[in-house]
Design an enzyme around this catalytic site. Structure first.
Site, short mmCIF file in Angstrom:
data_model
loop_
_atom_site.label_atom_id
_atom_site.label_comp_id
_atom_site.label_asym_id
_atom_site.label_seq_id
_atom_site.Cartn_x
_atom_site.Cartn_y
_atom_site.Cartn_z
N GLN A 128 0.83 -1.20 0.00
CA GLN A 128 0.00 0.00 0.00
C GLN A 128 0.87 1.25 0.00
O GLN A 128 1.61 1.50 0.96
CB GLN A 128 -0.91 0.01 1.23
CG GLN A 128 -1.90 1.16 1.24
CD GLN A 128 -2.81 1.13 2.46
OE1 GLN A 128 -2.35 1.20 3.58
NE2 GLN A 128 -4.10 1.01 2.23
N GLY A 129 0.79 2.06 -1.04
CA GLY A 129 1.55 3.30 -1.15
C GLY A 129 0.64 4.49 -0.98
O GLY A 129 0.39 5.24 -1.94
N SER A 163 3.41 -0.91 3.61
CA SER A 163 3.35 -2.27 4.13
C SER A 163 3.77 -3.29 3.07
O SER A 163 3.25 -3.29 1.96
CB SER A 163 1.92 -2.60 4.60
OG SER A 163 1.45 -1.63 5.50
N GLU A 246 -10.60 -1.36 4.42
CA GLU A 246 -9.55 -1.45 5.44
C GLU A 246 -10.13 -1.33 6.84
O GLU A 246 -9.75 -2.06 7.74
CB GLU A 246 -8.51 -0.35 5.21
CG GLU A 246 -7.33 -0.41 6.18
CD GLU A 246 -6.27 0.62 5.85
OE1 GLU A 246 -6.63 1.70 5.34
OE2 GLU A 246 -5.08 0.34 6.09
#
Length: 384
Positions: A128-129, A163, A246
């Site tokens: 995840q960016g 992550s 999320e």
């Protein structure tokens, strides 16, 4: 909502329990927290077993490659896998719980066909960016830019707290595609290949000793425009879909794990005589009620998401807010029960205690969740 189980659901539970009893003893030991290549292989190996047995993407829609199971079957799956001590999603966390569901909800047919099957089969890992240096939890203040050049975007900037970047094949990346637009506009959601020239990953070691996060530097990385999920400059709306998954469903399995830890603590307190302390008993009892309520809230959120098209609603923020604090209190209580023995426990236990401190920050701080609850559920005016 009917919370009783039908005969069909009980049969589903029995078949799953039987299958878990057969395959789990065959699994290799879990690699150490520092061995991320080994953890990737271990986690994806488990995912492949789930896929081959028909349990991968259980709650995903059938046209996205999932099994299209009911919310109740999904919850039974979480209960039984945790009860049996099955591996958690691990390195496949972002792909299965964030990027995959987002692409299933917002992607084109071609994008769904390209990216979803490898996630379900355990062939590819996503990271995840989203977060950037100096931005805190304010995702909309991102500065990573993507400039259109023919059929590509040219991306330059940096990300932090990415992550699983070290072992990822793809990144769900937020970029600013219109620097002149208002703060929450001019953003796009891209799927970036991690082996593209110009991508540099530097692992970050956390307080718990793990290197599951990394900082990522992007130096004129070319990403095909066909990898954009959603319309150009409409990425904030797509991001809200990702964050809904999320906060709404990604932590669901962990609630079951926390209930198991709580039961272990109660047993430990009884065996050591700490159970005679009425203050501690009251604390354990309150946590028991707290996690029981969180599981009921989970049932409601999953059921409501199914009813409204599969994307969790703002109830996920209520869950995230309460769960983050309950998890911290659980491990505070564990330290109290174990005393100095906590330092002599196995490393995973200590790591869980340390990592619990991050839960009121990860996936949006508690302050952000409070704002969402106040504005979108209670209808209170926005702060200035």
């Amino acid at each position: 909502m009917d919370l009783t189980y039908t005969d069909e659901e009980q049969e589903f539970r029995a078949r799953l329990r039987e299958w878990l009893g057969k395959v789990l003893p065959e699994l290799p030991p879990k690699p150490s927290p520092d061995d991320w290549p080994g953890r990737r292989a271990h986690d994806l190996g488990w995912q492949r077993r789930l896929y081959d047995a028909g349990y991968a993407g259980l709650h995903w829609p059938a046209d996205a490659g999932g099994r299209g199971a009911t919310p109740t079957q999904h919850l039974i799956f979480l209960e039984e896998t945790e009860r049996a001590g099955a591996p958690y999603v691990g390195a496949n966390f972002v792909g299965l719980l964030h990027a995959g569901p987002t692409i299933a909800a917002e992607g084109t047919a071609e994008q769904r066909a390209r990216w979803l099957p490898p996630v379900l089969r355990g062939d590819e890992v996503w990271c995840q960016g989203f977060s950037e240096p100096d931005a805190g939890s304010d995702l909309a203040s991102l500065r990573t830019r993507a400039v259109r050049d023919g059929d590509d975007y040219v991306v330059t900037g940096s990300k932090i707290w990415t992550s699983h970047a070290e072992v990822a094949d793809w990144c769900e990346l937020l970029v600013r595609t219109d620097p002149h637009a208002a703060k929450h506009r001019g953003i796009s959601w891209l799927a970036m290949p991690m082996d593209a020239p110009g991508v540099t990953v530097r692992p970050l070691r956390t307080l718990a000793g793990s290197a599951e996060f990394a900082e990522m530097f992007l130096d004129e990385v070319r990403v095909p425009a066909a990898n954009r999920v959603g319309e150009e400059n409409d990425g904030w709306r797509v991001t809200m879909v990702t964050l809904s998954f999320e906060r709404g469903t990604a932590f669901v399995g962990e609630v079951v794990a926390c209930r198991r830890v709580l039961a272990a603590l109660a047993r430990e307190a009884r065996s050591t005589g700490r159970w005679d302390d009425p203050v501690l008993r009251r604390r354990l009892g309150r946590l028991y009620g707290e996690f029981g309520a969180l599981w009921r809230l989970t049932q409601w959120n999953v059921s409501d998401a199914q009813r409204t098209g599969g994307v969790p609603g703002t109830g996920g923020s209520v869950f995230k807010l309460r769960y983050s604090h309950a998890r911290q209190e659980l491990y505070d209580t564990a330290a109290e029960v174990l005393g100095a023995g906590a330092l002599e426990a196995d490393r995973e236990w200590v790591a869980d205690r340390l990592s619990s401190l991050s839960y009121t920050i990860a996936a949006g701080t508690s302050q952000i969740q409070q704002n969402i609850v106040a504005e979108r559920i209670l209808g209170l005016p926005k702060g200035r």
